[in-house]
Write a protein that holds these residues in place. Sequence first.
Motif, PDB file in Angstrom:
ATOM      1  N   HIS A  61       9.630   3.364   1.297  1.00  0.00           N
ATOM      2  CA  HIS A  61       9.496   1.891   1.328  1.00  0.00           C
ATOM      3  C   HIS A  61       8.042   1.506   1.597  1.00  0.00           C
ATOM      4  CE1 HIS A  61      10.321  -2.284   2.496  1.00  0.00           C
ATOM      5  NE2 HIS A  61       9.678  -2.040   3.630  1.00  0.00           N
ATOM      6  N   GLU A  62       7.437   2.161   2.565  1.00  0.00           N
ATOM      7  CA  GLU A  62       6.044   1.845   2.937  1.00  0.00           C
ATOM      8  C   GLU A  62       5.057   2.147   1.812  1.00  0.00           C
ATOM      9  OE1 GLU A  62       6.774   2.632   7.724  1.00  0.00           O
ATOM     10  OE2 GLU A  62       5.722   4.123   6.483  1.00  0.00           O
ATOM     11  N   GLN A  63       5.297   3.264   1.106  1.00  0.00           N
ATOM     12  CA  GLN A  63       4.365   3.611   0.023  1.00  0.00           C
ATOM     13  C   GLN A  63       4.403   2.570  -1.094  1.00  0.00           C
ATOM     14  OE1 GLN A  63       2.281   6.002   0.727  1.00  0.00           O
ATOM     15  NE2 GLN A  63       3.540   6.094   2.586  1.00  0.00           N
ATOM     16  N   ASN A 105       2.929  -0.833   0.179  1.00  0.00           N
ATOM     17  CA  ASN A 105       1.454  -0.788   0.300  1.00  0.00           C
ATOM     18  C   ASN A 105       0.779  -0.802  -1.064  1.00  0.00           C
ATOM     19  OD1 ASN A 105       1.750  -0.700   3.051  1.00  0.00           O
ATOM     20  ND2 ASN A 105       1.566   1.546   3.183  1.00  0.00           N
TER      21      ASN A 105
END
Length: 346
Positions: free
Chosen positions: A75-77, A80
């Motif tokens: 999710h973070e990748q 971002n």
Amino acid sequence: MINKKVVTLNEFIIEEQKGFPYATGELSSLLRDIVFAAKLVNREVNKAGLVDILGTTGSSNVHGEEVKKLDVFAHEQFVNSLRTSGECCGVASEESPDFLSFDNERAKNAKYVVCIDPLDGSSNIDVNVSIGTIFSILERKTISGPCVLEDFLQAGFRQVAAGYVVYGAATLLVYTTGDGVNGFTLDPSIGEFCLSHPDIKIPEKGKIYSINESYRARFADSVNQFVDYCKVEDKASNRPYSCRYIGSMVADFHRNLLKGGIFMYPAMSTHPNGKLRLLYECNPMAFIIEQAGGLATSGEQRIMEISPQELHQRTPIFIGSKEMVYKVVEYINQEKLVGSVNGVSH
Ligand code: P6P
């Protein structure tokens, strides 16, 4: 001997963009940003058995499902990469209760929003079964400024692109921008996705049906009648079919796309709208399957004509080879005439 030229994803995107004279390159750039994040996720998925990234974070997501560390990482990748893309003004993610609006200068007036399931099938992470990312790209409805909910709540036929990545024995990216479906295999030695499955078409007839039969008592009679139809010994119609169910939608979908088959996650007496999400699982897969010559329905209507009412909305789904979808819909329509014993009406 002349070696066949390897076509990288970047080369393919450039060539495809030439086919759209008014293309400004924004969608191409957005696709590249999604692919960049997928490569980072792939690297971690491949190491998952080696580093302490397995197991749960002890937290659960908006749906009360146990969140694995790799879900959070994925999710973070993607968030971002999309936040800094400059082509995306917001993201709706399975891992986030509400959509995320990007307010940095480059992003807030960007043209697109993305709906994404960063790591689908995550319950399979710890047992090394294929998992995947599913994404859908929409043009925002509002003109500028921070994106709003209505930018995401658009019917599937408004998608401008959709795709998935399957992290399996090989890592494959399959996507469409509305001009057919193409598959790319990641060559880890050069870090590039290379065209491996040009112009994918799903066989009109298939021999594979995918459904979690343990829920039989919860399904409508029509669904069970179709499953029983698949099991009948009948050489003339190539039956019995084979039941293949991995429990990871991307993996089941990808196999059926290449070989022919039908994937079903129907309504159940316990889950009237089934389990799978409309915006970031069913719509993107429906776009791909229709572009590959297949069909996708909720049992009531074409998936891509469902008008979304909420971000994490679920829908029943029957998706795959045309002839097999027609057949299950035949049973569903017959049931409408006679009603259902299990109380699950379509
Ligand atoms: P069940 C994975 O959790 C998922 O969202 C899909 O990838 C998969 O097809 C489905 O759920 C499996 O659900 O109820 O059969 O375990």
